[in-house]
Structures are given as structure tokens and as C-alpha cells.
Design a protein around this motif. Sequence first.
Motif, PDB file in Angstrom:
ATOM      1  N   GLN A  81      17.546   1.216 -38.214  1.00 48.98           N
ATOM      2  CA  GLN A  81      17.705   2.317 -37.769  1.00 48.98           C
ATOM      3  C   GLN A  81      17.396   2.624 -36.377  1.00 48.98           C
ATOM      4  OE1 GLN A  81      14.951   3.642 -41.055  1.00 48.98           O
ATOM      5  NE2 GLN A  81      16.531   5.025 -42.020  1.00 48.98           N
ATOM      6  N   SER A  91      20.229   1.764 -34.192  1.00 48.30           N
ATOM      7  CA  SER A  91      21.394   2.634 -34.495  1.00 48.30           C
ATOM      8  C   SER A  91      21.047   3.825 -33.475  1.00 48.30           C
ATOM      9  CB  SER A  91      21.744   3.165 -35.915  1.00 48.30           C
ATOM     10  OG  SER A  91      22.214   2.053 -36.573  1.00 48.30           O
ATOM     11  N   VAL A 119      26.741  11.915 -47.145  1.00 52.84           N
ATOM     12  CA  VAL A 119      27.700  11.228 -46.295  1.00 52.84           C
ATOM     13  C   VAL A 119      28.683  12.340 -45.941  1.00 52.84           C
ATOM     14  CG1 VAL A 119      29.635   9.446 -46.748  1.00 52.84           C
ATOM     15  CG2 VAL A 119      27.532   9.201 -47.479  1.00 52.84           C
ATOM     16  N   CYS A 179      27.589  13.931 -43.053  1.00 52.40           N
ATOM     17  CA  CYS A 179      27.667  13.009 -41.853  1.00 52.40           C
ATOM     18  C   CYS A 179      29.239  13.264 -41.402  1.00 52.40           C
ATOM     19  CB  CYS A 179      27.345  11.767 -42.106  1.00 52.40           C
ATOM     20  SG  CYS A 179      27.192  10.570 -40.717  1.00 52.40           S
ATOM     21  N   CYS A 205      30.198   6.427 -34.096  1.00 55.70           N
ATOM     22  CA  CYS A 205      29.787   4.990 -34.867  1.00 55.70           C
ATOM     23  C   CYS A 205      28.363   4.704 -35.101  1.00 55.70           C
ATOM     24  CB  CYS A 205      30.301   3.806 -33.964  1.00 55.70           C
ATOM     25  SG  CYS A 205      32.174   3.910 -34.227  1.00 55.70           S
ATOM     26  N   HIS A 252      27.179   6.721 -38.090  1.00 56.05           N
ATOM     27  CA  HIS A 252      27.491   5.990 -39.089  1.00 56.05           C
ATOM     28  C   HIS A 252      26.610   4.821 -39.647  1.00 56.05           C
ATOM     29  CE1 HIS A 252      30.918   8.438 -40.649  1.00 56.05           C
ATOM     30  NE2 HIS A 252      30.753   8.773 -39.469  1.00 56.05           N
ATOM     31  N   ASP A 253      26.328   3.972 -38.454  1.00 54.70           N
ATOM     32  CA  ASP A 253      25.299   2.919 -38.517  1.00 54.70           C
ATOM     33  C   ASP A 253      24.004   3.501 -39.272  1.00 54.70           C
ATOM     34  OD1 ASP A 253      27.313   0.936 -37.948  1.00 54.70           O
ATOM     35  OD2 ASP A 253      26.611   0.852 -35.750  1.00 54.70           O
ATOM     36  N   SER A 292      24.407   4.275 -42.775  1.00 50.74           N
ATOM     37  CA  SER A 292      24.497   3.064 -43.813  1.00 50.74           C
ATOM     38  C   SER A 292      23.116   2.322 -43.787  1.00 50.74           C
ATOM     39  CB  SER A 292      25.362   2.004 -43.151  1.00 50.74           C
ATOM     40  OG  SER A 292      26.693   2.517 -43.089  1.00 50.74           O
ATOM     41  N   ALA A 293      22.229   2.281 -42.753  1.00 52.49           N
ATOM     42  CA  ALA A 293      20.876   1.428 -42.915  1.00 52.49           C
ATOM     43  C   ALA A 293      19.944   2.554 -43.452  1.00 52.49           C
ATOM     44  CB  ALA A 293      20.315   1.570 -41.306  1.00 52.49           C
ATOM     45  N   LEU A 352      20.794   4.618 -46.170  1.00 53.12           N
ATOM     46  CA  LEU A 352      21.423   4.663 -47.488  1.00 53.12           C
ATOM     47  C   LEU A 352      20.950   3.086 -48.334  1.00 53.12           C
ATOM     48  CD1 LEU A 352      24.667   6.401 -47.348  1.00 53.12           C
ATOM     49  CD2 LEU A 352      22.525   7.332 -48.507  1.00 53.12           C
ATOM     50  N   SER A 353      21.050   1.895 -47.269  1.00 52.16           N
ATOM     51  CA  SER A 353      20.620   0.789 -47.891  1.00 52.16           C
ATOM     52  C   SER A 353      19.247   0.486 -48.204  1.00 52.16           C
ATOM     53  CB  SER A 353      21.286  -0.417 -47.057  1.00 52.16           C
ATOM     54  OG  SER A 353      20.625  -0.594 -45.560  1.00 52.16           O
TER      55      SER A 353
END
Length: 339
Positions: free
Chosen positions: A165, A168, A290, A293, A328, A331-332, A335-336, A338-339
Motif C-alpha cells: 500500500q 502504491s 471497485v 474506484c 494505475c 488500482h494497485d 488490489s493491495a 482487497l488482498s
Amino acid sequence: RKQAVMSRLGSNGKVKAPSKRPEAESVQTKLLAGAALVLVSTSVGLLYKVSQASVGGFSYSTMAAVCIAEFIKFLMSCSFHAMESRHAGWGALRAALRKARSQLSMRTVLDIWALSALYTINNQLSFYAYTLADPGTIFLFKSASTIIVAIVQTAFAGKVFSAAQWKSMSLQACGMVIVQYDPCQKSAIYEPRAYACMALSAAITAISSARNEHLVKNCALGLHLQNATLYSGGVLMNLLAFFVVSNPNSSVAQRGFFEGFDNPLAIGVVLANACIGLAITAVYKYADAVIKCFAADITAVLLVILSILFFKLQASIHLWAGVFVVICAVHDYMSATLS
């Protein structure tokens, strides 16, 4: 069991294929919620800019505009709160008032009104930022200022972020530097106070977000009652500021409360402010983070294009490369998270 089997049979006795309609409707609802957020967010960015006078800032009181918008949101939240009751007519209103009296305490109201005060300050900072910069830059800065939010929440709220995070968020900030740096002039596009204003607004947003999260998790109030309390504080804070503080976003120190609202653009600012909260609520209720975003990405690109066309933002490969890096990186970060 026999009835269940029969319900799956068509008139010809064959088993009916499972319907895909609910899933399709769910996707359609998500897309509509996202489209509504894009429309409202883009409208806010444009109206804040085009509703200004040719010189001297806004031709209406920005505190009055926010006050009216907060009052509209207060009425809507009260209506939603009353609709939660199973009673009808005046019975629903009385039931809503009884529920509000039983749940609200002076401490709870003051805690929520403290958040209203932060929003009041931040709204005026946003208006001021639009007198200094174009809508595309301001919206993109909000997307790229996650690192400011993270620093404030880490320092004061003890929130922990992962290494992915932080990477990003750092990339977002670098992308914003690319967008705003003019290599020919060897300087930023706007003067330092524009960036200071946007950075301060991001810091207040961070504090407000942490405070709002705390209230949602620890406050026993229903969502609509909490919103009604928040917006009532917004009405009072902006009304008090209107009478006590000189107009911060106009060369005219004092304007009448309804002065300038014969301009449709000023009315548009009020309506857009009243709708933005509903649009975000709809996205969180019917869609997900999402979709929010993607909506933010589309809004940022639209406002950058509109700023190039109408607000003298210079288009270049340099600028679009920076926009691409910011999007970008956002979005990274998602993704970080949500994971």
C-alpha cells in the motif's frame, strides 16, 4: 417437494432453464450507481469552476450554498429515517421522533457536530482551491493524495498500512508530480498556495474519514439518524460562519444569504452538493469499492479533458503519462487493500 418440482417445469413439461435476470439486474444496478457517481462528481467539479465570476471569485456566498445543500440533505435524511417506521402518516413522524429522542444524547450530538465542523472547513477550502486551479488537477490531486491521508491516520489514529500500500501511495504522489511539473518552465504549473490548499484539504479529509469511521463503528445510531444529525450540524456551522466570517471566496467581503442565486449555475452548485452524498451512498449500498474506484478514474480523465478544452490546462504527453501513473497506482492500492 412436488410443488417445488412443478415450479421448475414449463408448460410443456420440460425443466425451465435457470433465469439470469437477477444477476443481469445486479450488474445493471452497479453500473447505474457508478454512472450516477461519475455524473455528479463531474458536475461538482465543473460547477465549482464555471459558477465563479470572471474576476473576484464567486458571485454568491459559498457558505450559504453549502448551508442550503446541507439543509436539503437534512430533510432527505429525516424523511428516510421516518420511512423506516412501520407506521403511516403522522404516526411514522411521531415514531421517528421517539426513536431519535431515545437514541440521541448531548455527547453523541456534539461528537457528530465536531465532524460537521471539519466538513464545513473543508468545503470552503475546496471552493478556494477551485479559484486557484482547474477541476482536473484538483480531482487528480485528491486521487493521488492518499499518502497524505495515510500519514495522518498512521500518526493520529494508529492505522497500519502494508508495504504494498505504501508503495502504491508513493507511486500516486510521483504521478501527481509528473502531471504538475512543467519541464520547460522548470516549475510547477500552479503557485505553491494552490498545492498547500489541496494538501491541507487532504489532511482534513483524513481526519474526517478516521472520525467518521469511528462514529460508524461505535455509534449505536441508525445510518439515517446519524446523517440527519451530521447535516443539522452542517446547517448550523455554515449559518454561523456566514454571519461571523467574511466571505472567504469572493472579493466582496459581505454578500446577502440569497444573493447571486438567481444564477442557474449557483443553484446547480447547491443541487450537486446535495446529490453527491446520495450518489456515494448508492455506490456503497448497490455496488462496491471497485466500482467507486473506476468511477473516480473516469471522472478524473473527463475533468482533465474538460480542463484542457475550457480551463487552459496544457495538454502534453508528459501530462497524460502522469495521469496514467496515478490511475494505475490507485488500482494497485485497491488490489493491495482487497488482498
